[in-house]
Every structure is written in C-alpha cells, then in structure tokens.
Design a protein around this motif. Sequence first.
Motif, PDB file in Angstrom:
ATOM      1  N   SER A  43       0.603  -1.377  -0.054  1.00 49.80           N
ATOM      2  CA  SER A  43      -0.069   0.212  -0.238  1.00 49.80           C
ATOM      3  C   SER A  43       0.965   1.101   0.029  1.00 49.80           C
ATOM      4  CB  SER A  43      -1.483   0.077   0.967  1.00 49.80           C
ATOM      5  OG  SER A  43      -2.191  -0.560   1.102  1.00 49.80           O
ATOM      6  N   SER A  44       1.718   0.934   0.847  1.00 54.00           N
ATOM      7  CA  SER A  44       2.864   2.636   0.594  1.00 54.00           C
ATOM      8  C   SER A  44       3.525   2.723  -0.130  1.00 54.00           C
ATOM      9  CB  SER A  44       3.795   2.314   1.616  1.00 54.00           C
ATOM     10  OG  SER A  44       3.995   2.108   3.467  1.00 54.00           O
ATOM     11  N   ALA A  45       3.609   1.576  -1.492  1.00 50.88           N
ATOM     12  CA  ALA A  45       4.413   1.215  -2.158  1.00 50.88           C
ATOM     13  C   ALA A  45       3.030   2.374  -3.737  1.00 50.88           C
ATOM     14  CB  ALA A  45       4.733  -0.049  -3.231  1.00 50.88           C
ATOM     15  N   ILE A  46       1.258   1.716  -3.581  1.00 51.78           N
ATOM     16  CA  ILE A  46       1.314   2.361  -4.445  1.00 51.78           C
ATOM     17  C   ILE A  46       0.615   4.243  -4.066  1.00 51.78           C
ATOM     18  CG2 ILE A  46      -1.311   2.638  -4.766  1.00 51.78           C
ATOM     19  CD1 ILE A  46      -1.384  -0.399  -4.481  1.00 51.78           C
ATOM     20  N   ASN A  47       1.502   4.444  -3.031  1.00 48.54           N
ATOM     21  CA  ASN A  47       0.779   5.633  -2.786  1.00 48.54           C
ATOM     22  C   ASN A  47       2.002   6.463  -2.786  1.00 48.54           C
ATOM     23  OD1 ASN A  47      -1.703   5.166  -1.359  1.00 48.54           O
ATOM     24  ND2 ASN A  47      -0.642   5.088   0.612  1.00 48.54           N
ATOM     25  N   ALA A  48       3.020   6.312  -2.883  1.00 58.51           N
ATOM     26  CA  ALA A  48       4.102   6.460  -3.210  1.00 58.51           C
ATOM     27  C   ALA A  48       4.215   7.053  -4.553  1.00 58.51           C
ATOM     28  CB  ALA A  48       5.567   5.741  -2.661  1.00 58.51           C
ATOM     29  N   LEU A  49       3.316   5.119  -4.906  1.00 62.56           N
ATOM     30  CA  LEU A  49       3.752   6.148  -6.558  1.00 62.56           C
ATOM     31  C   LEU A  49       2.570   6.970  -6.906  1.00 62.56           C
ATOM     32  CD1 LEU A  49       4.522   5.028 -10.166  1.00 62.56           C
ATOM     33  CD2 LEU A  49       2.514   3.315  -9.426  1.00 62.56           C
ATOM     34  N   THR A  50       1.424   7.393  -6.715  1.00 59.70           N
ATOM     35  CA  THR A  50       1.031   8.639  -7.369  1.00 59.70           C
ATOM     36  C   THR A  50       0.702   9.276  -6.430  1.00 59.70           C
ATOM     37  OG1 THR A  50      -0.549   7.019  -5.156  1.00 59.70           O
ATOM     38  CG2 THR A  50      -1.017   6.112  -7.083  1.00 59.70           C
ATOM     39  N   ASN A  51       1.581   8.917  -5.613  1.00 56.49           N
ATOM     40  CA  ASN A  51       1.386  10.966  -4.556  1.00 56.49           C
ATOM     41  C   ASN A  51       0.493  11.054  -3.936  1.00 56.49           C
ATOM     42  OD1 ASN A  51       3.404  12.854  -3.743  1.00 56.49           O
ATOM     43  ND2 ASN A  51       2.163  14.032  -5.449  1.00 56.49           N
ATOM     44  N   ARG A 114      -1.667  -6.691 -17.609  1.00 56.27           N
ATOM     45  CA  ARG A 114      -0.470  -6.172 -18.216  1.00 56.27           C
ATOM     46  C   ARG A 114       0.359  -7.023 -17.710  1.00 56.27           C
ATOM     47  NH1 ARG A 114      -4.364  -6.275 -21.691  1.00 56.27           N
ATOM     48  NH2 ARG A 114      -4.721  -4.663 -23.178  1.00 56.27           N
ATOM     49  N   GLY A 115       0.297  -6.424 -16.446  1.00 55.66           N
ATOM     50  CA  GLY A 115       1.476  -7.258 -15.516  1.00 55.66           C
ATOM     51  C   GLY A 115       1.521  -7.616 -14.318  1.00 55.66           C
ATOM     52  N   VAL A 116       2.646  -7.890 -13.117  1.00 57.31           N
ATOM     53  CA  VAL A 116       2.319  -8.072 -11.770  1.00 57.31           C
ATOM     54  C   VAL A 116       3.290  -7.647 -11.787  1.00 57.31           C
ATOM     55  CG1 VAL A 116       2.598  -9.488 -10.269  1.00 57.31           C
ATOM     56  CG2 VAL A 116       0.979  -9.783 -12.325  1.00 57.31           C
ATOM     57  N   VAL A 117       2.889  -6.398 -10.710  1.00 58.39           N
ATOM     58  CA  VAL A 117       4.181  -5.929  -9.308  1.00 58.39           C
ATOM     59  C   VAL A 117       4.350  -6.859  -8.274  1.00 58.39           C
ATOM     60  CG1 VAL A 117       5.047  -4.271  -8.217  1.00 58.39           C
ATOM     61  CG2 VAL A 117       3.946  -3.723 -11.167  1.00 58.39           C
ATOM     62  N   LEU A 118       4.893  -6.277  -7.784  1.00 53.11           N
ATOM     63  CA  LEU A 118       5.156  -8.218  -6.864  1.00 53.11           C
ATOM     64  C   LEU A 118       6.087  -7.898  -5.901  1.00 53.11           C
ATOM     65  CD1 LEU A 118       4.736 -11.136  -5.215  1.00 53.11           C
ATOM     66  CD2 LEU A 118       6.782 -11.874  -6.317  1.00 53.11           C
ATOM     67  N   PHE A 183      13.716  -0.083  -3.840  1.00 48.79           N
ATOM     68  CA  PHE A 183      12.079   0.758  -4.085  1.00 48.79           C
ATOM     69  C   PHE A 183      11.880   1.518  -2.241  1.00 48.79           C
ATOM     70  CE2 PHE A 183       8.055   2.430  -3.394  1.00 48.79           C
ATOM     71  CZ  PHE A 183       7.686   3.254  -4.645  1.00 48.79           C
ATOM     72  N   SER A 184      12.152   2.861  -2.494  1.00 44.18           N
ATOM     73  CA  SER A 184      11.679   2.966  -0.749  1.00 44.18           C
ATOM     74  C   SER A 184      10.657   4.282  -0.362  1.00 44.18           C
ATOM     75  CB  SER A 184      13.285   3.590  -0.272  1.00 44.18           C
ATOM     76  OG  SER A 184      12.605   4.446   1.362  1.00 44.18           O
ATOM     77  N   SER A 185       9.950   4.012  -0.252  1.00 43.65           N
ATOM     78  CA  SER A 185       8.631   4.647  -0.022  1.00 43.65           C
ATOM     79  C   SER A 185       8.652   6.103   1.065  1.00 43.65           C
ATOM     80  CB  SER A 185       7.340   3.528   0.406  1.00 43.65           C
ATOM     81  OG  SER A 185       6.591   2.825  -0.587  1.00 43.65           O
ATOM     82  N   LEU A 186       9.393   5.352   2.000  1.00 43.34           N
ATOM     83  CA  LEU A 186      10.290   6.347   2.701  1.00 43.34           C
ATOM     84  C   LEU A 186      10.918   7.541   2.445  1.00 43.34           C
ATOM     85  CD1 LEU A 186       9.261   7.500   5.443  1.00 43.34           C
ATOM     86  CD2 LEU A 186      11.928   6.352   6.442  1.00 43.34           C
ATOM     87  N   LYS A 187      11.667   7.189   1.647  1.00 45.48           N
ATOM     88  CA  LYS A 187      12.328   7.974   0.755  1.00 45.48           C
ATOM     89  C   LYS A 187      12.393   8.336  -0.590  1.00 45.48           C
ATOM     90  CE  LYS A 187      16.680   7.371   3.762  1.00 45.48           C
ATOM     91  NZ  LYS A 187      18.416   7.186   4.104  1.00 45.48           N
ATOM     92  N   ARG A 188      11.475   7.745  -0.948  1.00 45.48           N
ATOM     93  CA  ARG A 188      10.317   8.017  -2.665  1.00 45.48           C
ATOM     94  C   ARG A 188      11.745   7.749  -3.949  1.00 45.48           C
ATOM     95  NH1 ARG A 188       6.152  10.019  -3.888  1.00 45.48           N
ATOM     96  NH2 ARG A 188       7.204  10.738  -5.891  1.00 45.48           N
ATOM     97  N   LEU A 194       9.758   2.601 -11.732  1.00 39.86           N
ATOM     98  CA  LEU A 194       8.953   1.928 -11.414  1.00 39.86           C
ATOM     99  C   LEU A 194       7.415   3.030 -12.054  1.00 39.86           C
ATOM    100  CD1 LEU A 194       6.076   0.280  -9.738  1.00 39.86           C
ATOM    101  CD2 LEU A 194       6.031   1.362  -8.497  1.00 39.86           C
ATOM    102  N   SER A 195       7.971   3.898 -12.297  1.00 37.43           N
ATOM    103  CA  SER A 195       6.732   5.112 -13.194  1.00 37.43           C
ATOM    104  C   SER A 195       7.080   4.556 -14.682  1.00 37.43           C
ATOM    105  CB  SER A 195       6.532   6.017 -12.969  1.00 37.43           C
ATOM    106  OG  SER A 195       5.743   7.306 -13.618  1.00 37.43           O
ATOM    107  N   GLN A 196       7.979   4.106 -14.820  1.00 33.34           N
ATOM    108  CA  GLN A 196       8.220   4.407 -16.087  1.00 33.34           C
ATOM    109  C   GLN A 196       8.199   2.741 -16.322  1.00 33.34           C
ATOM    110  OE1 GLN A 196      12.786   4.956 -16.553  1.00 33.34           O
ATOM    111  NE2 GLN A 196      12.217   7.291 -16.433  1.00 33.34           N
ATOM    112  N   GLN A 197       8.059   1.866 -15.719  1.00 27.06           N
ATOM    113  CA  GLN A 197       7.993   0.732 -15.904  1.00 27.06           C
ATOM    114  C   GLN A 197       6.556   0.042 -16.450  1.00 27.06           C
ATOM    115  OE1 GLN A 197       9.690  -3.170 -17.055  1.00 27.06           O
ATOM    116  NE2 GLN A 197       7.728  -3.248 -16.774  1.00 27.06           N
ATOM    117  N   LEU A 198       5.632   1.142 -15.145  1.00 26.34           N
ATOM    118  CA  LEU A 198       3.739   0.479 -15.987  1.00 26.34           C
ATOM    119  C   LEU A 198       4.001   1.457 -16.711  1.00 26.34           C
ATOM    120  CD1 LEU A 198       3.150   1.473 -11.776  1.00 26.34           C
ATOM    121  CD2 LEU A 198       4.041  -0.595 -13.384  1.00 26.34           C
ATOM    122  N   SER A 199       3.887   2.763 -16.685  1.00 29.45           N
ATOM    123  CA  SER A 199       3.846   3.835 -18.483  1.00 29.45           C
ATOM    124  C   SER A 199       3.987   2.698 -19.469  1.00 29.45           C
ATOM    125  CB  SER A 199       4.842   4.976 -18.159  1.00 29.45           C
ATOM    126  OG  SER A 199       4.524   5.313 -17.465  1.00 29.45           O
TER     127      SER A 199
END
Length: 218
Positions: A43-51, A114-118, A183-188, A194-199
């Motif tokens: 959840s923290s990773a999703i929140n960091a990705l979406t700001n 299209r893909g899975v982020v584990l 990846f670090s959600s705390l330090k972003r 991650l954004s580039q891969q998902l795009s």
Amino acid sequence: MPEVNKIHFNSAEFLISANKLNQCPEDSGAEVAFAGRSNAGKSSAINALTNNSKLARTSKTPGRTQLINFFQLNQPDLRLVDLPGYGYAKVPVSMKEHWQKHLDQYLQERMSLRGVVLVMDIRHPMKDFDEMMVRWCQSTQIPLHVLLTKSDKLKRGPAQAAMLSLRKGLKERLGDKVTVQTFSSLKRDGVETLSQQLSEWLSSETDEEFSTQNGADE
C-alpha cells in the motif's frame, strides 16, 4: 510516448472494490496489478507512486485489503489494481481460502492484465506467497516486476547485492519477462523507475502488441 498520452499516476482515483471476479470493472483496456504480503509495503508503494498517502490503506488490520481494489488513471480504460495481501492478517482460514480462490481466478482470467508488480520486503524476499506468484507468472508468461521495498533499511551495498542476487535467480526462470528494482516509499527512491515500467506496460503500443499476440490468426 507523446506528452498528450502521458500517464499521470498522481491522477489515480478509487474506482471500485470487488469481492469476486464478476464484480470487477469491465474487462477492457489495460491494468497492472500489485501483489504482495500484507507487511511488505504494498500500500505504501502504491501511495508513493501516485503521490497520494491516502489512496491505498496502509493499516495492518484487514479492511479493504480483503478485496480487489481498482484505481482509475487519467486515461480511459487504464487502471491500477491492489490485490489482497496474505500471510500477515489474522483472519479465519475460510476467509483466506476465499481470497486465494478469487485471486487465482482474477490472475488466470483477467484479459486486461498487462503485468504484475510483486512487492517484497528487501530483508525478507521470496516467501511462500512470493514463490507462488513467481510460478504463476512463469506459467502464464505475464510480465513480472519485483519491487524490493524498504531498501532504506539496508545500506546501499547490501541492498544492491540483494537485488542483483534475486534478479539473477529470477531471470534464470523468467528470462526477459522479469525486472527487479529496489524501492523506498519513505525516501521515494525508485518511484521514477516504477513509473516508467508501468507506463511501458500500459502504453498503447503495449496494448496493440498484446492484442496481436492474443488475437486470432489472420
């Protein structure tokens, strides 16, 4: 990818929660699913990705995490999906079996996937749930992107060593269908990667390729 078609992950808005596959949004367009143990920082990773610190719930107490949660992006028919977490929540066995059944059904039958982020804690990678997901991606040839979270908990050297070791092992099994990053959600740290891969997964070019590969022979 032209700027006009750029995917803005900070545009993500909650769309719907589904308890079963038939409650999911229409199976069209493209979506990327996040999977991981409940304490891996998904959840923290999703929140960091979406700001957006409030988009995905980060509580360790089961709530919406019992469900498949869909988030709409700024382009029509593009979605992020938050799959139920496992291995941490103290819930009845019958409920875990329900989650397992419908997670498997989603992964097997969802054509817009299209893909899975584990998501794995970099200090504790490849637990039973992680191995299950890797085997599923191996059998279906769905692209897998491994997010080694909480990398700020390790010094740079050990963190890189852990990533390279896992990457080597997974590439022997999945070839070019797998990518791995710290990846670090705390330090972003790692948000842009991650954004580039998902795009790449969600782009129209990927959609056209996917349709060609899975369509009827002409």
